[in-house]
Structure formats: C-alpha cells, structure tokens
Design an enzyme around this catalytic site. Structure first.
Site, short mmCIF file in Angstrom:
data_model
loop_
_atom_site.label_atom_id
_atom_site.label_comp_id
_atom_site.label_asym_id
_atom_site.label_seq_id
_atom_site.Cartn_x
_atom_site.Cartn_y
_atom_site.Cartn_z
N HIS A 187 2.86 34.51 -102.24
CA HIS A 187 3.48 33.29 -102.76
C HIS A 187 2.88 32.06 -102.07
O HIS A 187 2.52 32.11 -100.89
CB HIS A 187 5.00 33.35 -102.52
CG HIS A 187 5.76 32.21 -103.09
ND1 HIS A 187 5.68 31.85 -104.42
CD2 HIS A 187 6.62 31.32 -102.52
CE1 HIS A 187 6.46 30.80 -104.64
NE2 HIS A 187 7.02 30.46 -103.49
N CYS A 220 2.49 30.14 -109.06
CA CYS A 220 2.82 29.45 -107.81
C CYS A 220 1.63 28.76 -107.17
O CYS A 220 1.79 27.72 -106.53
CB CYS A 220 3.49 30.40 -106.82
SG CYS A 220 2.52 31.86 -106.40
#
Length: 306
Positions: free
Chosen positions: A161, A86
């Site tokens: 994230h 990510c």
C-alpha cells in the site's frame, strides 16, 4: 464492472512515476528513490513536494493515529475506492496539494477545481472515474496473453500500500486513502517540514519492525534539470561581468548530462516493462524441444526442487 474500469498493479519506481505524471500533463516534476531516513539526505534532493511511502499492508494493523476532522479545506484528500489505485492516488495527493508550486497541466488543474468542494469519498470516485488518470496508470500494465481471473487477496498474500506525506498550511499531513481522513502529524513552524515527516515515517516503520522489512520511500521533487538549467543561465549572465564561473558551469553541465542519461535509461526500462516476451519464450522452448534439450533441463529443475 467492465475490464476497462480495472486498475492494474504498478511498480514503485521513479521512472514509472515520472512517465505516469507526464502522461497526465504535469510538467517539471521528478521522483527520487531514497535509501535513508536521515533528514540531511532528504534535503539534498530539495525542493521536496511530498513523500510517498510504500509498505506491506496487513489486516491487523496496530498503527494508531488520530484522524484530523478539522483539516484545512484546501487539503486534497480522497478515499481509495478501487483496488490497485493507491500508487497513483498517493502521487495525486502530493501533486494536488502542491498546485501552487508546480504546473499541474490542464487535466489536473480542471480536476482539482472540479473536485474542490467534494467530500473524500466523492473525490475518490472522481479519481477512479477519470479516464485520463486511469489510462495513464494502466499504460504500465504488462501484456497478458492469458487472462487469469482476479481473486480477493488471501491472508498469506503480500499486499502493498502507498501513502503520501505532504506539508500544508504549516502542518505535515499523512494521506492514506484507506483511512477515514487525513492524519495531522503536527506543525513544522520555521523548520523544514521533513523534520516532522521523517519521525512520523519512522514510527510507522517501527510498528512493523518485528515482522516486516519491505519498505520503499520516494521523494516527489521539482525536476532537477529545470533547477540546474536556471542556475546555468544565471552563471552565464554573471559571466559577462568578467568573473570566472567555468568550474561550477562544468559541474552543472555534467550533472545535466547524468540526468538526461537517467531519463533515457528510464525510457528503455519502461519499454521493456510493457513488452510481451511470451512469444520469444515460447520460440526458445520450441527450439530446445526440437533439439531434444528441453526435457533434460526440466528433469534437472525437478531434481533441484526435490
């Protein structure tokens, strides 16, 4: 899947990200860590190509935002299809949507052209299968002399994230590879796009405010040295007219020196990130044991944790 296909976890660090994009072939792009969500502070590092927001991901995410199913066709959005990718995917989301403002380099220019007609899922697969991108990402893997088998994250694990915020065709988009599509946060018109992006990030933070304080925000910018050197050349040319720009030139030269020193510090830090310190640690432990000093230290540590 083979070990060569795995993606390592990398830090949210401007020095790491700067070296990563250069390894892919992108030129004159920098990263600035931000400590405030004040638009005036963000404007100080302009031009800002995009923002990268790091937060602690939770399975029961109450964050609600509608997917824009009519987003511009030239907006690059890719689904995240592999674990730990990510960070690099958020960076690519900014770079590939700023292709008209920066020099992507041969690899990313070809990648953008190749994936232009792909859907989000296939773009995500293309990212995961790019050897150049994966190698640049994994170059920050720490040496692991002891291989530990990976396992799925548990409920009590800290899982972080990255998402990207970018301006595109007069709108601000949030690009999160774990969602089905881009999120349109609205037009910015004649205003600075950051005036729309910052409230959107604040709303996301407020969604976690009662349970989480671990956030990180980085601005993707043009390399400050490029802008400073251009201004220095401009002042040198103007100096031939007899005007005195010595004060501004001196300030710019000092700023360039600070930027060079920062780059050198980042290089040293990245070298240390990759270094395997285990042989040194084992040698120190053996030396302490040989002198009879290791067991007392172990006993002291155990006593502190009783």
């Amino acid at each position: 899947r083979s070990l060569e296909m795995d993606w390592t976890t990398i830090e949210s660090d401007p020095g790491v990200f700067t070296e990563l994009v250069r390894n892919i072939g992108v030129k004159d792009v920098g990263f600035e860590e931000l400590y405030s969500l004040d638009v005036t502070d963000l404007v100080s590092v302009e031009p800002v190509l995009g923002l990268i927001f790091l937060f602690k991901w939770t399975r029961n995410d109450n964050y609600e935002a509608a997917i824009d199913h009519e987003a511009p066709l030239d907006l690059f959005f890719a689904k995240q299809v592999v674990t730990n990718a990510c960070a690099t995917q958020a960076i690519l989301s900014v770079l590939l949507n700023a292709h008209d403002r920066i020099e992507l380099g041969e690899e990313l220019s070809q990648f953008r052209e190749f994936t232009q007609e792909f859907d989000a899922e296939t773009k995500g697969l293309a990212v995961s299968n790019s050897e150049v991108i994966r190698t640049a990402h994994n170059s920050f893997a720490r040496p692991e002399p002891i291989v530990i088998q990976s396992r799925p994250a548990r409920e009590d694990d800290d899982v972080f994230h990255f998402v990207a915020y970018v301006p595109k065709n007069g709108f601000v988009f949030e690009l999160d590879g774990l969602r089905e599509g881009p999120i349109n946060h609205g037009p910015f018109g004649d205003s600075n796009w950051l005036e729309v992006a910052v409230p959107a990030i604040r709303r996301r933070i407020e969604n976690y405010a009662t349970q989480e304080i671990k956030f990180n925000l980085l601005a993707v910018t043009e390399d400050a040295r490029k802008r400073l050197c251009a201004r220095l050349a401009e002042l040198s040319a103007l100096g031939t007219s007899g005007a005195d720009f010595s004060g501004e030139k001196s300030a710019i030269e000092s700023r360039i020196e600070r930027e060079e020193a920062k780059e050198a510090r980042w290089r040293d830090e990245n070298i240390r990130r990759r270094h395997n310190y285990l042989p040194l640690i084992l040698s120190l432990l053996k030396e302490l044991a040989a002198k009879g000093e290791l067991q007392p230290l172990i006993d002291q540590a155990r006593a502190k944790h009783k």
